[in-house]
Scaffold this motif. Structure first.
Motif, PDB file in Angstrom:
ATOM      1  N   MET A  78      -1.957   3.695  -9.226  1.00  0.00           N
ATOM      2  CA  MET A  78      -1.355   2.399  -9.501  1.00  0.00           C
ATOM      3  C   MET A  78      -1.512   1.491  -8.300  1.00  0.00           C
ATOM      4  O   MET A  78      -1.046   1.815  -7.210  1.00  0.00           O
ATOM      5  N   THR A  79      -2.160   0.357  -8.477  1.00  0.00           N
ATOM      6  CA  THR A  79      -2.340  -0.561  -7.359  1.00  0.00           C
ATOM      7  C   THR A  79      -1.138  -1.481  -7.168  1.00  0.00           C
ATOM      8  O   THR A  79      -0.910  -1.981  -6.064  1.00  0.00           O
ATOM      9  N   ASP A  80      -0.355  -1.708  -8.220  1.00  0.00           N
ATOM     10  CA  ASP A  80       0.822  -2.555  -8.107  1.00  0.00           C
ATOM     11  C   ASP A  80       1.926  -1.795  -7.373  1.00  0.00           C
ATOM     12  O   ASP A  80       2.380  -0.750  -7.848  1.00  0.00           O
ATOM     13  N   PRO A  81       2.380  -2.283  -6.217  1.00  0.00           N
ATOM     14  CA  PRO A  81       3.368  -1.537  -5.423  1.00  0.00           C
ATOM     15  C   PRO A  81       4.712  -1.349  -6.126  1.00  0.00           C
ATOM     16  O   PRO A  81       5.368  -0.326  -5.941  1.00  0.00           O
ATOM     17  N   LYS A  82       5.115  -2.322  -6.941  1.00  0.00           N
ATOM     18  CA  LYS A  82       6.403  -2.189  -7.641  1.00  0.00           C
ATOM     19  C   LYS A  82       6.316  -1.132  -8.734  1.00  0.00           C
ATOM     20  O   LYS A  82       7.232  -0.318  -8.905  1.00  0.00           O
ATOM     21  N   GLN A  83       5.219  -1.155  -9.492  1.00  0.00           N
ATOM     22  CA  GLN A  83       5.038  -0.125 -10.522  1.00  0.00           C
ATOM     23  C   GLN A  83       4.972   1.257  -9.890  1.00  0.00           C
ATOM     24  O   GLN A  83       5.559   2.219 -10.391  1.00  0.00           O
ATOM     25  N   HIS A  84       4.244   1.346  -8.771  1.00  0.00           N
ATOM     26  CA  HIS A  84       4.112   2.634  -8.094  1.00  0.00           C
ATOM     27  C   HIS A  84       5.465   3.130  -7.591  1.00  0.00           C
ATOM     28  O   HIS A  84       5.796   4.306  -7.744  1.00  0.00           O
TER      29      HIS A  84
ATOM     30  N   THR B  25       8.421   2.462  -8.723  1.00  0.00           N
ATOM     31  CA  THR B  25       9.240   2.884  -9.859  1.00  0.00           C
ATOM     32  C   THR B  25       8.815   4.260 -10.349  1.00  0.00           C
ATOM     33  O   THR B  25       9.656   5.135 -10.590  1.00  0.00           O
TER      34      THR B  25
ATOM     35  N   ARG C 126      -6.845   0.978   0.715  1.00  0.00           N
ATOM     36  CA  ARG C 126      -5.626   0.216   0.447  1.00  0.00           C
ATOM     37  C   ARG C 126      -5.993  -1.263   0.401  1.00  0.00           C
ATOM     38  O   ARG C 126      -6.843  -1.722   1.169  1.00  0.00           O
TER      39      ARG C 126
ATOM     40  N   PRO D 256      -2.050  -7.096   1.144  1.00  0.00           N
ATOM     41  CA  PRO D 256      -1.308  -8.100   0.363  1.00  0.00           C
ATOM     42  C   PRO D 256      -1.905  -9.486   0.516  1.00  0.00           C
ATOM     43  O   PRO D 256      -2.581  -9.792   1.513  1.00  0.00           O
TER      44      PRO D 256
ATOM     45  N   ASP E  61      -6.115  -9.435   0.081  1.00  0.00           N
ATOM     46  CA  ASP E  61      -6.981  -8.934  -0.981  1.00  0.00           C
ATOM     47  C   ASP E  61      -8.232  -8.230  -0.451  1.00  0.00           C
ATOM     48  O   ASP E  61      -9.174  -7.979  -1.205  1.00  0.00           O
TER      49      ASP E  61
ATOM     50  N   ARG F 252       2.496   5.961   0.037  1.00  0.00           N
ATOM     51  CA  ARG F 252       1.545   6.670  -0.820  1.00  0.00           C
ATOM     52  C   ARG F 252       1.312   8.111  -0.355  1.00  0.00           C
ATOM     53  O   ARG F 252       0.364   8.750  -0.791  1.00  0.00           O
TER      54      ARG F 252
END
Length: 373
Positions: A1-7, A9, A250, A253, A267, A314
């Motif tokens: 998962m690249t999205d930090p919030k999804q990861h 969670t 990685r 941001p 990016d 991670r």
């Protein structure tokens, strides 16, 4: 998962099942697998020679299968690779090629070669194994007929407890654990045994044997924590022979960041690799030398640079499982095979790295024998 919030969670969901206290509850089935693997190694060595890489691969995969799906692949019992293992090995090779040569692999997918298309469909087959195993385990949990085998995913298979993950997500996570937790542990444990058995490391072996002699064969994993030199041997093996020493990418941001004296735009993909960091002579004295004693009084720089399981948010979530297998595997091997020596077929050249993201000896073997009394 690249999205930090999804990861974050998702990681919180698995924090408790993968915690050290929870992994400790799985020690009995883990120990049975390690015991069986060492028994097979000793049997083969008594008959001539034993390939420890083979047996440790079967062991780690059986452990990962049982803890993921509630049922073992029984590789140790059948004494041969299953179709799953062969697909797993192909997946590891392809993932390494994909990480380095993604455009080339995409072009190759259009070639009308049956064998190539079969190989590139590897993820679908691995996921199908996970689907079948999870569905069987889910049905077993629902039926509650007799003792229900538990797994790291059991709580997610009970609809009364799981409101977060779909069946497809559970299957994906379980399959990921198999991929991440099999070859990695087996390779590092194999290189550890090889390093200790090398004739020029006889002083390391003697000290390790003296320390493990202070505990009985049935010592628990928690007891092994008192063996400081054993832990140092494991850490040194992970420094030099961690199974995933290559680049871990990685994404910076959007706002950008400062790394040392450098400003990195947002990016941009940056990578670190443990292979280089773990061999930095400014941090590790005589970095190519296998020297567990360096971990008896490590500097803060050594601690900060040591990253066989990654770093930060991670960091590998399976670290406690891996460490338990490495400690138990080393302890039981030297307890039950105290006269082990390297076979003539196992040389420095045969143990050179072949690297497709995960390292493996280029001979794909590591044979040992038992020295005659």
């Amino acid at each position: 998962m690249t999205d930090p919030k999804q990861h974050a969670t998702r990681r919180r969901l698995f924090a408790q099942p993968f915690s050290n206290s929870c992994i400790t509850t799985f020690e009995p089935p883990i120990r049975r697998k390690v015991d069986l693997a060492v028994s097979k190694i000793r049997r083969d060595a008594e008959q001539g020679s034993a390939d420890i890489l083979k047996w440790f691969t079967f062991m780690a995969t059986d452990v990962a299968g049982e803890l993921s799906f509630g049922t073992s692949f029984d590789m140790l019992q059948h004494e041969q690779k299953s179709p799953y293992i062969r697909d797993l090995e192909t997946a590891m090779m392809i993932s390494g090629i994909r990480s380095e040569l993604q455009p080339l692999l995409k072009l190759a997918s259009y070639l009308p070669l049956r064998s190539l298309r079969h190989a590139l469909a590897i993820n679908e087959r691995l996921n199908s194994y996970g689907h079948e195993a999870i569905q069987n385990h889910k049905a077993h949990v629902a039926a509650k007929q007799g003792p229900v085998a538990t797994s790291l995913f059991s709580k997610f298979l009970d609809p009364k407890k799981n409101q977060e993950l779909s069946d497809a997500e559970i299957e994906q996570e379980a399959s990921n654990l198999i991929v991440a937790g099999s070859d990695t542990t087996a390779v590092s444990l194999t290189y550890l045994i090889w390093a200790v058995l090398r004739p020029d490391n006889s002083h390391i072996r003697e000290r390790l044997m003296n320390e493990i002699s202070t505990l009985p064969l049935d010592a628990r994993g928690s007891d092994l924590g008192s063996l400081q030199y054993l832990k140092a041997v494991v850490d040194e093996a992970l420094r030099l022979y961690g199974a995933a020493p290559g680049s871990l990418p990685r994404v910076v941001p959007i706002a950008g960041t400062i790394l040392g004296p450098y400003h990195i735009p947002g990016d941009v993909t940056v990578s670190t690799q443990a292979f280089t960091i773990h061999r930095d002579p400014n941090i590790f004295r005589n970095p190519e030398r296998f020297d567990p004693s360096r971990w008896e009084n490590p500097t803060q720089e050594m601690k900060d640079a040591f990253s066989p399981f990654g770093a930060g948010s991670r960091t590998c979530i399976g670290i406690h499982l891996a460490m338990l297998e490495l400690l138990l595997g080393t302890f039981l091997f030297f307890k039950r095979c105290p006269t082990a020596v390297l076979s003539p077929t196992t040389t420095n050249e045969s143990m050179e790295f072949e690297n497709y993201f995960l390292i493996v000896p280029k001979s794909h073997r590591c044979e040992i024998q038992l020295r005659q009394a």
